[in-house]
Design a protein around this motif. Sequence first.
Motif, PDB file in Angstrom:
ATOM      1  N   ARG A 176       0.834  -1.206   0.000  1.00 22.97           N
ATOM      2  CA  ARG A 176       0.000   0.000   0.000  1.00 22.97           C
ATOM      3  C   ARG A 176       0.866   1.252   0.000  1.00 22.97           C
ATOM      4  O   ARG A 176       0.557   2.220  -0.707  1.00 22.97           O
ATOM      5  CB  ARG A 176      -0.948   0.016   1.196  1.00 22.97           C
ATOM      6  N   ARG A 177       1.942   1.252   0.773  1.00 21.31           N
ATOM      7  CA  ARG A 177       2.820   2.424   0.802  1.00 21.31           C
ATOM      8  C   ARG A 177       3.394   2.684  -0.578  1.00 21.31           C
ATOM      9  O   ARG A 177       3.443   3.839  -1.045  1.00 21.31           O
ATOM     10  CB  ARG A 177       3.952   2.213   1.814  1.00 21.31           C
ATOM     11  N   GLU A 178       3.847   1.631  -1.266  1.00 19.98           N
ATOM     12  CA  GLU A 178       4.427   1.807  -2.596  1.00 19.98           C
ATOM     13  C   GLU A 178       3.371   2.295  -3.593  1.00 19.98           C
ATOM     14  O   GLU A 178       3.655   3.148  -4.441  1.00 19.98           O
ATOM     15  CB  GLU A 178       5.053   0.490  -3.063  1.00 19.98           C
ATOM     16  N   GLU A 202       6.725  11.758   0.590  1.00 16.99           N
ATOM     17  CA  GLU A 202       6.386  10.850   1.699  1.00 16.99           C
ATOM     18  C   GLU A 202       5.123  11.330   2.409  1.00 16.99           C
ATOM     19  O   GLU A 202       4.227  10.523   2.713  1.00 16.99           O
ATOM     20  CB  GLU A 202       7.542  10.767   2.689  1.00 16.99           C
ATOM     21  N   GLY A 206       1.452   9.488   2.442  1.00 14.05           N
ATOM     22  CA  GLY A 206       0.768   9.141   3.685  1.00 14.05           C
ATOM     23  C   GLY A 206      -0.675   9.602   3.691  1.00 14.05           C
ATOM     24  O   GLY A 206      -1.576   8.882   4.152  1.00 14.05           O
ATOM     25  N   ALA A 209      -2.632   7.271   1.283  1.00 12.19           N
ATOM     26  CA  ALA A 209      -2.868   5.948   1.873  1.00 12.19           C
ATOM     27  C   ALA A 209      -4.003   6.014   2.895  1.00 12.19           C
ATOM     28  O   ALA A 209      -4.854   5.118   2.950  1.00 12.19           O
ATOM     29  CB  ALA A 209      -1.588   5.428   2.521  1.00 12.19           C
TER      30      ALA A 209
END
Length: 223
Positions: A176-178, A202, A206, A209
Motif C-alpha cells: 500500500r505504501r508503494e 512521503e 501518507g 494511503a
Amino acid sequence: MIRKIGRPLRRIALIAVGLLAALILLYRFVDPPLTPLMLIRLVQGDGLRHSARPLAAIDRDLPRAVIAAEDNRFCRHWGIDWSAVGEALEDFDEKGRLRGASTITMQVARNLFLWPGGGFLRKAVEVPLAVAIDLAWPKWRIIEVYLNIAEWGPGTFGAEAAARLHFGKPAARLTRREAALLAAILPSPRHWSAGRPSAYIERRAGIIAGRIDKLGGWLDCLD
C-alpha cells in the motif's frame, strides 16, 4: 469560395469523429499499443518502458490510491466531475488562474488522443471524448487503461514498468505504501521519484494511503 472550403472541412471533421469513435470502441477490448505522449518521449530520447497488464495483475491498492489522489468521485461521475469544474471556475474568477479539474477519464482521453499541455481548446475536445469513453467503457476498464498508459518517470509508462523502475518488483506485488508513493508522483513524474521520495512525497503518500480507507464505498466500482 466559403462553401468550397467548408465542405472538405466538414468531411475531414466527420472522418476524425468516426475514427475516434472506432478507436474508443476498439480500446474497450484491446490495449492501446502507443500514445502520443509515448511517441513524444521517444523523440526526446527518453526511450520507452511499457508493458500493459490486466487490472487483476496489478495490486488492488494502486487503482484505489490513484483514485484517492486524482479523482475521488471517479466511481460516481459520468466522465466529468461537474462539481470540481464549478470549483475551478470559481477559483478562476477570484484568482485569475485556472486550476485543473481533470478526472481520470479525462486524462485517459487526453493521453490516448490529444496533446500534452493545457488550454481551453484541448479541454473543449477532451470533455466530449471523456463522456464518450465513460459511456462506452465500464469503470474498471477506464482505470485499467489509465494505469497502463500513465507516465511514471522518463520514458516509463504503465504500472508494471513503474513498479519495476521504482521498486524492482512487478505491479502485482506492490505494498500500500508503494502504491501511494506511485500515486503521489503522478502530477510530476519526470521530476519526482517514488523509489527515492522526498519528504514532501512521503507526506503526500501518507495522506493518500489514509484516504483510501476513508473513501470506502466511493471505490465500489472496483469491486
